[in-house]
Design a protein around this motif. Sequence first.
Motif, PDB file in Angstrom:
ATOM      1  N   GLU A  33       0.743  -1.322   0.006  1.00  0.00           N
ATOM      2  CA  GLU A  33      -0.017   0.055  -0.104  1.00  0.00           C
ATOM      3  C   GLU A  33       0.878   1.332   0.106  1.00  0.00           C
ATOM      4  O   GLU A  33       0.360   2.327  -0.667  1.00  0.00           O
ATOM      5  CB  GLU A  33      -0.675   0.011   1.123  1.00  0.00           C
ATOM      6  CG  GLU A  33      -2.143  -0.876   1.104  1.00  0.00           C
ATOM      7  CD  GLU A  33      -1.656  -2.335   1.774  1.00  0.00           C
ATOM      8  OE1 GLU A  33      -0.597  -2.579   2.175  1.00  0.00           O
ATOM      9  OE2 GLU A  33      -2.255  -3.218   1.243  1.00  0.00           O
ATOM     10  N   GLU A  34       1.978   1.278   0.858  1.00  0.00           N
ATOM     11  CA  GLU A  34       2.740   2.388   0.663  1.00  0.00           C
ATOM     12  C   GLU A  34       3.578   2.633  -0.664  1.00  0.00           C
ATOM     13  O   GLU A  34       3.637   3.633  -1.073  1.00  0.00           O
ATOM     14  CB  GLU A  34       4.201   2.085   1.854  1.00  0.00           C
ATOM     15  CG  GLU A  34       5.005   2.959   1.771  1.00  0.00           C
ATOM     16  CD  GLU A  34       6.123   2.883   2.852  1.00  0.00           C
ATOM     17  OE1 GLU A  34       7.328   3.092   2.461  1.00  0.00           O
ATOM     18  OE2 GLU A  34       5.966   2.123   3.823  1.00  0.00           O
ATOM     19  N   GLU A  73       2.933   5.891  -3.058  1.00  0.00           N
ATOM     20  CA  GLU A  73       3.741   6.822  -3.516  1.00  0.00           C
ATOM     21  C   GLU A  73       3.991   6.850  -4.854  1.00  0.00           C
ATOM     22  O   GLU A  73       4.248   7.882  -5.583  1.00  0.00           O
ATOM     23  CB  GLU A  73       5.343   6.183  -2.793  1.00  0.00           C
ATOM     24  CG  GLU A  73       6.558   7.061  -3.029  1.00  0.00           C
ATOM     25  CD  GLU A  73       7.917   6.605  -2.592  1.00  0.00           C
ATOM     26  OE1 GLU A  73       8.917   6.865  -3.529  1.00  0.00           O
ATOM     27  OE2 GLU A  73       7.942   5.799  -1.788  1.00  0.00           O
ATOM     28  N   ALA A  74       3.844   5.598  -5.638  1.00  0.00           N
ATOM     29  CA  ALA A  74       3.687   5.699  -7.055  1.00  0.00           C
ATOM     30  C   ALA A  74       2.916   6.725  -7.702  1.00  0.00           C
ATOM     31  O   ALA A  74       3.283   7.342  -8.382  1.00  0.00           O
ATOM     32  CB  ALA A  74       3.745   4.305  -7.459  1.00  0.00           C
ATOM     33  N   LYS A  75       1.626   6.486  -7.209  1.00  0.00           N
ATOM     34  CA  LYS A  75       0.416   7.341  -7.584  1.00  0.00           C
ATOM     35  C   LYS A  75       0.700   8.705  -7.196  1.00  0.00           C
ATOM     36  O   LYS A  75       0.385   9.551  -8.092  1.00  0.00           O
ATOM     37  CB  LYS A  75      -0.951   6.734  -6.978  1.00  0.00           C
ATOM     38  CG  LYS A  75      -1.103   5.662  -7.406  1.00  0.00           C
ATOM     39  CD  LYS A  75      -2.505   5.100  -7.033  1.00  0.00           C
ATOM     40  CE  LYS A  75      -2.989   3.438  -7.609  1.00  0.00           C
ATOM     41  NZ  LYS A  75      -4.128   3.069  -6.854  1.00  0.00           N
ATOM     42  N   GLU A  76       1.151   9.125  -6.177  1.00  0.00           N
ATOM     43  CA  GLU A  76       1.516  10.416  -5.739  1.00  0.00           C
ATOM     44  C   GLU A  76       2.675  10.922  -6.567  1.00  0.00           C
ATOM     45  O   GLU A  76       2.492  12.044  -7.170  1.00  0.00           O
ATOM     46  CB  GLU A  76       1.607  10.759  -4.086  1.00  0.00           C
ATOM     47  CG  GLU A  76       0.584  10.609  -3.351  1.00  0.00           C
ATOM     48  CD  GLU A  76       1.148  10.497  -1.850  1.00  0.00           C
ATOM     49  OE1 GLU A  76       2.396  10.669  -1.679  1.00  0.00           O
ATOM     50  OE2 GLU A  76       0.188  10.376  -0.991  1.00  0.00           O
ATOM     51  N   SER A 134      -1.287  -3.097 -10.681  1.00  0.00           N
ATOM     52  CA  SER A 134      -1.526  -4.721 -10.413  1.00  0.00           C
ATOM     53  C   SER A 134      -0.370  -5.251  -9.941  1.00  0.00           C
ATOM     54  O   SER A 134       0.619  -4.640 -10.427  1.00  0.00           O
ATOM     55  CB  SER A 134      -2.591  -5.113 -11.228  1.00  0.00           C
ATOM     56  OG  SER A 134      -1.984  -5.080 -12.533  1.00  0.00           O
ATOM     57  N   TRP A 135      -0.629  -6.492  -9.269  1.00  0.00           N
ATOM     58  CA  TRP A 135       0.683  -7.257  -9.066  1.00  0.00           C
ATOM     59  C   TRP A 135       0.590  -8.561  -9.774  1.00  0.00           C
ATOM     60  O   TRP A 135      -0.307  -9.249  -9.836  1.00  0.00           O
ATOM     61  CB  TRP A 135       0.894  -7.298  -7.444  1.00  0.00           C
ATOM     62  CG  TRP A 135       0.976  -6.068  -6.799  1.00  0.00           C
ATOM     63  CD1 TRP A 135      -0.135  -5.178  -6.371  1.00  0.00           C
ATOM     64  CD2 TRP A 135       2.235  -5.376  -6.730  1.00  0.00           C
ATOM     65  NE1 TRP A 135       0.372  -4.050  -6.031  1.00  0.00           N
ATOM     66  CE2 TRP A 135       1.792  -4.178  -6.004  1.00  0.00           C
ATOM     67  CE3 TRP A 135       3.379  -5.825  -6.699  1.00  0.00           C
ATOM     68  CZ2 TRP A 135       2.792  -3.546  -5.531  1.00  0.00           C
ATOM     69  CZ3 TRP A 135       4.411  -4.879  -6.271  1.00  0.00           C
ATOM     70  CH2 TRP A 135       3.985  -3.599  -5.920  1.00  0.00           C
ATOM     71  N   SER A 182       5.810  -8.313  -8.660  1.00  0.00           N
ATOM     72  CA  SER A 182       6.167  -7.302  -9.632  1.00  0.00           C
ATOM     73  C   SER A 182       5.167  -6.509  -9.916  1.00  0.00           C
ATOM     74  O   SER A 182       3.907  -7.079 -10.435  1.00  0.00           O
ATOM     75  CB  SER A 182       6.940  -7.974 -10.778  1.00  0.00           C
ATOM     76  OG  SER A 182       7.346  -7.111 -11.686  1.00  0.00           O
ATOM     77  N   PRO A 183       5.291  -5.203  -9.979  1.00  0.00           N
ATOM     78  CA  PRO A 183       4.215  -4.271 -10.125  1.00  0.00           C
ATOM     79  C   PRO A 183       3.938  -4.099 -11.609  1.00  0.00           C
ATOM     80  O   PRO A 183       5.081  -4.230 -12.457  1.00  0.00           O
ATOM     81  CB  PRO A 183       4.665  -2.832  -9.546  1.00  0.00           C
ATOM     82  CG  PRO A 183       5.982  -2.888  -9.506  1.00  0.00           C
ATOM     83  CD  PRO A 183       6.245  -4.342  -9.416  1.00  0.00           C
TER      84      PRO A 183
END
Length: 158
Positions: A73-74, A78-81, A94-95, A111-112
Amino acid sequence: MNTPHQSGLILPPGVKGSPAAKPGPDRFDREYGEVGQRSEMAQGDILDSEILQLEAIFAGMQERYGARAFNVEEFEREAKERVHSALGLAIDISWKKVVDGTGRVIEGVASPKIEIVGRVEKKTFDHDEKVFEVTHDIAGLGTQGVIKSDAARGGHPH
């Protein structure tokens, strides 16, 4: 059959709703405020310079998150922000499972997969900038690109 607990407008068979009716907000609209230009993004309306910025963002994150266990979730937050603040883009993460050289799934490792779903900033996509970046090899692909289009061949766009 129309029962008292149903809600909404029930149309006769063969009659469709108003084409002007807009679908309600989805999870991306709720998360980012409003996400537009989704169909354009699906058609590849992203600048090479934006792709390079995305690569830089995720290269830095890979350094920070790559070789250790972390809170998913962290990472997603961070990626979205970072993508939103740097580029004005909305992304979905997604993973996917990771496999070793023999094809076996490595347990506890994922892996994202990053998908650009639209633009949050209300700005028109700059097609002239796209042409410039492709023809001047901004992405560093080793060749100056050529854009093939109906208009360039003397045809008419839709």
